[in-house]
Enzyme design. Structure first.
Site, PDB file in Angstrom:
ATOM      1  N   HIS A  67      20.995   4.382  13.357  1.00  0.00           N
ATOM      2  CA  HIS A  67      20.776   2.989  13.775  1.00  0.00           C
ATOM      3  C   HIS A  67      20.149   3.008  15.150  1.00  0.00           C
ATOM      4  O   HIS A  67      20.655   3.645  16.074  1.00  0.00           O
ATOM      5  CB  HIS A  67      22.101   2.228  13.817  1.00  0.00           C
ATOM      6  CG  HIS A  67      22.003   0.891  14.500  1.00  0.00           C
ATOM      7  ND1 HIS A  67      21.023  -0.030  14.213  1.00  0.00           N
ATOM      8  CD2 HIS A  67      22.768   0.327  15.478  1.00  0.00           C
ATOM      9  CE1 HIS A  67      21.180  -1.105  14.967  1.00  0.00           C
ATOM     10  NE2 HIS A  67      22.226  -0.901  15.747  1.00  0.00           N
ATOM     11  N   TYR A  75       1.795   4.208   2.412  1.00  0.00           N
ATOM     12  CA  TYR A  75       2.935   5.032   2.817  1.00  0.00           C
ATOM     13  C   TYR A  75       4.174   4.197   3.092  1.00  0.00           C
ATOM     14  O   TYR A  75       5.294   4.679   2.923  1.00  0.00           O
ATOM     15  CB  TYR A  75       2.571   5.915   4.014  1.00  0.00           C
ATOM     16  CG  TYR A  75       1.888   7.183   3.559  1.00  0.00           C
ATOM     17  CD1 TYR A  75       2.629   8.304   3.213  1.00  0.00           C
ATOM     18  CD2 TYR A  75       0.503   7.232   3.418  1.00  0.00           C
ATOM     19  CE1 TYR A  75       2.019   9.456   2.762  1.00  0.00           C
ATOM     20  CE2 TYR A  75      -0.117   8.374   2.955  1.00  0.00           C
ATOM     21  CZ  TYR A  75       0.642   9.490   2.633  1.00  0.00           C
ATOM     22  OH  TYR A  75       0.022  10.620   2.163  1.00  0.00           O
ATOM     23  N   HIS A  93      17.642   0.542  18.151  1.00  0.00           N
ATOM     24  CA  HIS A  93      17.179  -0.780  18.560  1.00  0.00           C
ATOM     25  C   HIS A  93      15.667  -0.691  18.811  1.00  0.00           C
ATOM     26  O   HIS A  93      15.162  -1.166  19.824  1.00  0.00           O
ATOM     27  CB  HIS A  93      17.911  -1.245  19.816  1.00  0.00           C
ATOM     28  CG  HIS A  93      19.375  -1.490  19.600  1.00  0.00           C
ATOM     29  ND1 HIS A  93      20.138  -2.230  20.475  1.00  0.00           N
ATOM     30  CD2 HIS A  93      20.231  -1.101  18.627  1.00  0.00           C
ATOM     31  CE1 HIS A  93      21.398  -2.281  20.046  1.00  0.00           C
ATOM     32  NE2 HIS A  93      21.469  -1.589  18.922  1.00  0.00           N
TER      33      HIS A  93
END
Length: 223
Positions: A97, A124, A99
């Site tokens: 994860h 892609y 930002h």
């Protein structure tokens, strides 16, 4: 033969390597973001408020299959989300994860749709990323996000279009895969496509239906 202890140590090194790479390339900053890996009988995850560019292997949180912490610094507040991803997608062994700037910016500027945050503008993106849903805003670490992501994974599996990533509104992407390389490939292609779409004023049209059909036929793209 690789034993459980060796697997955990290898996962520690991989998490540190990935964190260092993400920080060096500007995908994460300060203490934003978290990384985890599936290990025998549990998970390794970065500690809460850890700076991903400066991780120490021995301080990573080792969590048992029951969610109870065994060793290391206090686990990231997103632990529930990571555990639910592993439960919902048995093939997932690495979760990231971040930002990432352009993906957070995309949520502020407006995504393409709630079910597809970006249009399929490059081959892609279609082949490597696939459908990426938007998860409505919840505070960082809110356990309700885990349920929403698990629902999206289940829906994708039922439709034959596996979900490899979601985008958390105002917080950034969560991606996963069978190993770190696969997860990073999704993250990098997703962030690059967001950058392209924003740089072009969100004007490019999606690939036409025949082009998408060709990608499905030739490369097995799940779109």
């Amino acid at each position: 033969m690789t034993g459980p202890g060796t697997a955990v140590e290898e996962a520690r090194r991989e998490i540190v390597r990935v964190g260092t790479s993400l920080f060096a390339r500007g995908y994460v900053h300060a203490s934003a973001g978290n990384i985890s890996a599936r290990v025998p009988d549990g998970h390794l995850i970065t500690p809460t408020d850890a700076a991903l560019g400066f991780l120490e292997p021995g301080r990573l949180a080792l969590v048992g299959a029951d969610g109870e912490q065994i060793a290391g610094d206090r686990a990231s507040k997103t632990l529930t989300l990571h555990r639910r991803i592993y439960e919902a997608d048995p093939s997932a062994r690495f979760v990231v994860h971040t930002h990432s700037t352009h993906l957070v910016g995309l949520t502020l500027a407006g995504v393409w749709s709630a079910d597809d945050v970006l249009p399929p503008i490059t081959p892609y993106y279609v082949m490597k990323v696939g459908h990426v849903p938007l998860v409505p805003y919840h505070r960082p670490g809110d356990p309700r996000v885990a349920d929403l992501v698990a629902e999206r994974i289940a829906a994708g599996a039922a439709n034959g279009t596996p979900v490899r990533a979601v985008l958390l509104d105002r917080l950034g992407p969560v991606v996963w895969g069978p190993d770190a390389a696969a997860a990073l490939a999704v993250l990098e292609e997703l962030e690059e496509t967001a950058r392209l779409w924003l740089l072009t004023g969100r004007r490019p049209e999606p690939l036409p239906a025949p082009a998408l059909a060709e990608l499905r036929d030739v490369f097995g793209a799940a779109w």
